[in-house]
Design an enzyme around this catalytic site. Structure first.
Site, PDB file in Angstrom:
ATOM      1  N   LYS A   1      -1.081  -9.422   2.962  1.00  0.00           N
ATOM      2  CA  LYS A   1      -0.485  -8.899   4.010  1.00  0.00           C
ATOM      3  C   LYS A   1      -1.307  -8.312   4.980  1.00  0.00           C
ATOM      4  O   LYS A   1      -1.943  -6.640   3.603  1.00  0.00           O
ATOM      5  CB  LYS A   1       0.830  -8.490   3.349  1.00  0.00           C
ATOM      6  CG  LYS A   1       1.283  -7.670   4.521  1.00  0.00           C
ATOM      7  CD  LYS A   1       3.452  -7.253   4.070  1.00  0.00           C
ATOM      8  CE  LYS A   1       3.579  -5.838   4.088  1.00  0.00           C
ATOM      9  NZ  LYS A   1       3.114  -4.822   4.594  1.00  0.00           N
TER      10      LYS A   1
ATOM     11  N   ASP B   1       0.786  -1.585   0.128  1.00  0.00           N
ATOM     12  CA  ASP B   1      -0.099  -0.066   0.124  1.00  0.00           C
ATOM     13  C   ASP B   1       1.108   1.132   0.393  1.00  0.00           C
ATOM     14  O   ASP B   1      -0.044   2.460   0.196  1.00  0.00           O
ATOM     15  CB  ASP B   1      -1.026  -0.275   1.501  1.00  0.00           C
ATOM     16  CG  ASP B   1      -0.608   0.122   2.627  1.00  0.00           C
ATOM     17  OD1 ASP B   1       0.989  -0.481   3.009  1.00  0.00           O
ATOM     18  OD2 ASP B   1      -1.173  -0.247   3.134  1.00  0.00           O
ATOM     19  N   SER B   2       2.251   0.805   0.200  1.00  0.00           N
ATOM     20  CA  SER B   2       3.462   1.826  -0.484  1.00  0.00           C
ATOM     21  C   SER B   2       3.073   2.250  -1.959  1.00  0.00           C
ATOM     22  O   SER B   2       3.616   4.107  -1.683  1.00  0.00           O
ATOM     23  CB  SER B   2       4.911   1.629  -0.037  1.00  0.00           C
ATOM     24  OG  SER B   2       5.149   0.786  -0.782  1.00  0.00           O
TER      25      SER B   2
ATOM     26  N   ASP C   1      -0.836  -6.187  -0.488  1.00  0.00           N
ATOM     27  CA  ASP C   1      -1.740  -5.411   1.024  1.00  0.00           C
ATOM     28  C   ASP C   1      -2.148  -5.604   0.793  1.00  0.00           C
ATOM     29  O   ASP C   1      -3.545  -4.676   0.114  1.00  0.00           O
ATOM     30  CB  ASP C   1      -0.752  -4.288   0.853  1.00  0.00           C
ATOM     31  CG  ASP C   1       0.374  -3.802   2.121  1.00  0.00           C
ATOM     32  OD1 ASP C   1       0.855  -5.358   2.792  1.00  0.00           O
ATOM     33  OD2 ASP C   1       0.813  -2.901   2.442  1.00  0.00           O
TER      34      ASP C   1
ATOM     35  N   GLU D   1      -1.057  -5.545   8.076  1.00  0.00           N
ATOM     36  CA  GLU D   1      -0.385  -4.562   9.561  1.00  0.00           C
ATOM     37  C   GLU D   1      -0.721  -5.077  10.975  1.00  0.00           C
ATOM     38  O   GLU D   1      -2.497  -5.457  10.893  1.00  0.00           O
ATOM     39  CB  GLU D   1      -0.457  -3.013   9.106  1.00  0.00           C
ATOM     40  CG  GLU D   1       1.007  -3.200   8.139  1.00  0.00           C
ATOM     41  CD  GLU D   1       0.544  -1.402   7.686  1.00  0.00           C
ATOM     42  OE1 GLU D   1       0.624  -0.589   8.933  1.00  0.00           O
ATOM     43  OE2 GLU D   1       1.140  -1.242   6.594  1.00  0.00           O
TER      44      GLU D   1
ATOM     45  N   GLU E   1       9.701  -4.320  10.284  1.00  0.00           N
ATOM     46  CA  GLU E   1       9.426  -3.392   9.702  1.00  0.00           C
ATOM     47  C   GLU E   1      10.419  -1.880  10.856  1.00  0.00           C
ATOM     48  O   GLU E   1       9.629  -2.065  12.105  1.00  0.00           O
ATOM     49  CB  GLU E   1       8.401  -2.043   8.666  1.00  0.00           C
ATOM     50  CG  GLU E   1       8.415  -1.365   8.274  1.00  0.00           C
ATOM     51  CD  GLU E   1       7.709  -0.577   7.804  1.00  0.00           C
ATOM     52  OE1 GLU E   1       6.616  -0.794   7.285  1.00  0.00           O
ATOM     53  OE2 GLU E   1       8.437   0.680   6.404  1.00  0.00           O
TER      54      GLU E   1
HETATM   55  O1  KIV Z   1       3.726  -1.603   1.853  1.00  0.00           O
HETATM   56  C1  KIV Z   1       4.874  -1.471   1.214  1.00  0.00           C
HETATM   57  O2  KIV Z   1       5.435  -1.192   0.787  1.00  0.00           O
HETATM   58  C2  KIV Z   1       5.075  -2.363   3.129  1.00  0.00           C
HETATM   59  C3  KIV Z   1       6.888  -2.464   2.806  1.00  0.00           C
HETATM   60  C4  KIV Z   1       7.719  -1.480   3.078  1.00  0.00           C
HETATM   61  C5  KIV Z   1       7.266  -3.452   3.685  1.00  0.00           C
HETATM   62  O3  KIV Z   1       4.537  -2.720   2.925  1.00  0.00           O
END
Ligand code: KIV
Length: 275
Positions: free
Chosen positions: A113, A44-45, A83, A115, A182
Site C-alpha cells: 500500500k 506504518d501506523s 505499507d 499513499e 481516510e
Molecule cells: O498505517 C495504517 O495503519 C494505515 C491505516 C490507518 C489505513 O494506513
C-alpha cells in the site's frame, strides 16, 4: 481459503463488505486470521502504536520488513498488505519498484500500500506491471501530515473534493486493486465508492465504503495517546491488561504466584544427594 485480490473484487461485485485490521506481529496476526478478517494491514501506523513516534515519518523499510514478515508467518488466509514507508516510493519510480519488491521478497507481503493520488500513479503503474498488487490510499494520508498542517478531514471544499475524485479515478486507472479512503466526509466517500469499479476501504469515511479498516489498538482500547472521532472501541483490552498485570504484581509480591501447579518436580533422592 486464502483471500486474494480476486476476493476483494468479488466482494465489491457481489455487494459484500470487506474487513481489514492492522497487525504488527505474529501472534496478533494469527488471532485475527483465525476469526476470518479478509485482510491484515501492516500499517506504518506501527510508528505510532508500536514504536512510540508522534507520526509515521520516521518509519523505515527495515521496520516494515521486520514486522511484515512476522505478520505474514501468522496469517494463513488473510491478504497481507504491507505499507510502503515515507520516502520509499515518492523519490522515483525506480525506488518504488525496488522497495515494493523488498516488501514482497523479504516481508512476504501479498500486496503493498502507498499513499497519494495522481502524483504517485506512475509508481502504482510500474509496481502493478511488475506483478505486485497495489492498494492505494487517498484523503487524510498521514505521511503528508506536515503538508496538511495536522490531522484534518480532507475534501471539504469543492476544489479539494474534485481533487479527491480525480485521485480515486486515477489510482484505479493506474491499476490499484483497492483504495483506502481516510478522513473524508461520508457523502464524498459514497460518491467515490459508486464511481469506482475497485473496492474502497474506509477509515473515517463513513458506512458507504465497500469495506472498513481500523488500527487494532484503537478498536481494542490499547492506545490512549489520541483517539480519532471515527474509532469505535469494541473492547477495552487495555483495562483488562492493566488489571491482570496489577494482580500479577500483587501475587508475586505476596508469594501467591507461582503456586504448586506452576512448579516442576524432581525426585527427592536427587536433591538429597546434593547436600
Ligand atoms: O498505517 C495504517 O495503519 C494505515 C491505516 C490507518 C489505513 O494506513
Amino acid at each position: 481459503m486464502k483471500n486474494t485480490v480476486m476476493t476483494f473484487q468479488k466482494a465489491k461485485d457481489e455487494g459484500n463488505k470487506l474487513t481489514m485490521l492492522t497487525a504488527y506481529d505474529y501472534s496478533t496476526a494469527k488471532l485475527f486470521d483465525e476469526v476470518g478478517v479478509n485482510s491484515i494491514l501492516v500499517g506504518d501506523s506501527l510508528g505510532n502504536v508500536i514504536l512510540g513516534y508522534e507520526d509515521t515519518i520516521s518509519v523505515t523499510m527495515e521496520d516494515m520488513i521486520h514486522h511484515g514478515a512476522a505478520v505474514a508467518r501468522g496469517a494463513k488466509e488473510a491478504l497481507v498488505i504491507i505499507d510502503m514507508p515515507f520516502m520509499s516510493y515518492q523519490t522515483s519510480v525506480y525506488d518504488a519498484l525496488v522497495n515494493a519488491g523488498r516488501l514482497m521478497k523479504e516481508g512476504r507481503a501479498d500486496a503493498v500500500k502507498l499513499e497519494g493520488g495522481v502524483e504517485v500513479c506512475p509508481q502504482i503503474k510500474a509496481i502493478v506491471e511488475a506483478g505486485i498488487p497495489v492498494c492505494a490510499h487517498i484523503g487524510l494520508t498521514p505521511q503528508s501530515i506536515n503538508a496538511f498542517g495536522g490531522f484534518k478531514v480532507q475534501g471539504k471544499s469543492e476544489k479539494a473534493a474534485r481533487k479527491l475524485l480525480e485521485d480515486a479515478r486515477e489510482v484505479e486507472k493506474a491499476g490499484a486493486f483497492a483504495v483506502v479512503i481516510e478522513g473524508v466526509p461520508r457523502k464524498l466517500a459514497d460518491m467515490i465508492t459508486e464511481q469506482l469499479r475497485i473496492p474502497t476501504i474506509g477509515i473515517g469515511a463513513g458506512n458507504g465504503c465497500d469495506g472498513q479498516v481500523l488500527v487494532y489498538q484503537d478498536m481494542l482500547g490499547m492506545f490512549s495517546d489520541f483517539t480519532p472521532k471515527f474509532v469505535k472501541r469494541f473492547a477495552n483490552i487495555g483495562e483488562v491488561m492493566k488489571t491482570a498485570v496489577k494482580q500479577y504484581i500483587e501475587e508475586v509480591q505476596s508469594g501467591a504466584f507461582p503456586a504448586e501447579e506452576h512448579e516442576y518436580t524432581v525426585d527427592d533422592s536427587v536433591i538429597e544427594k546434593l547436600y
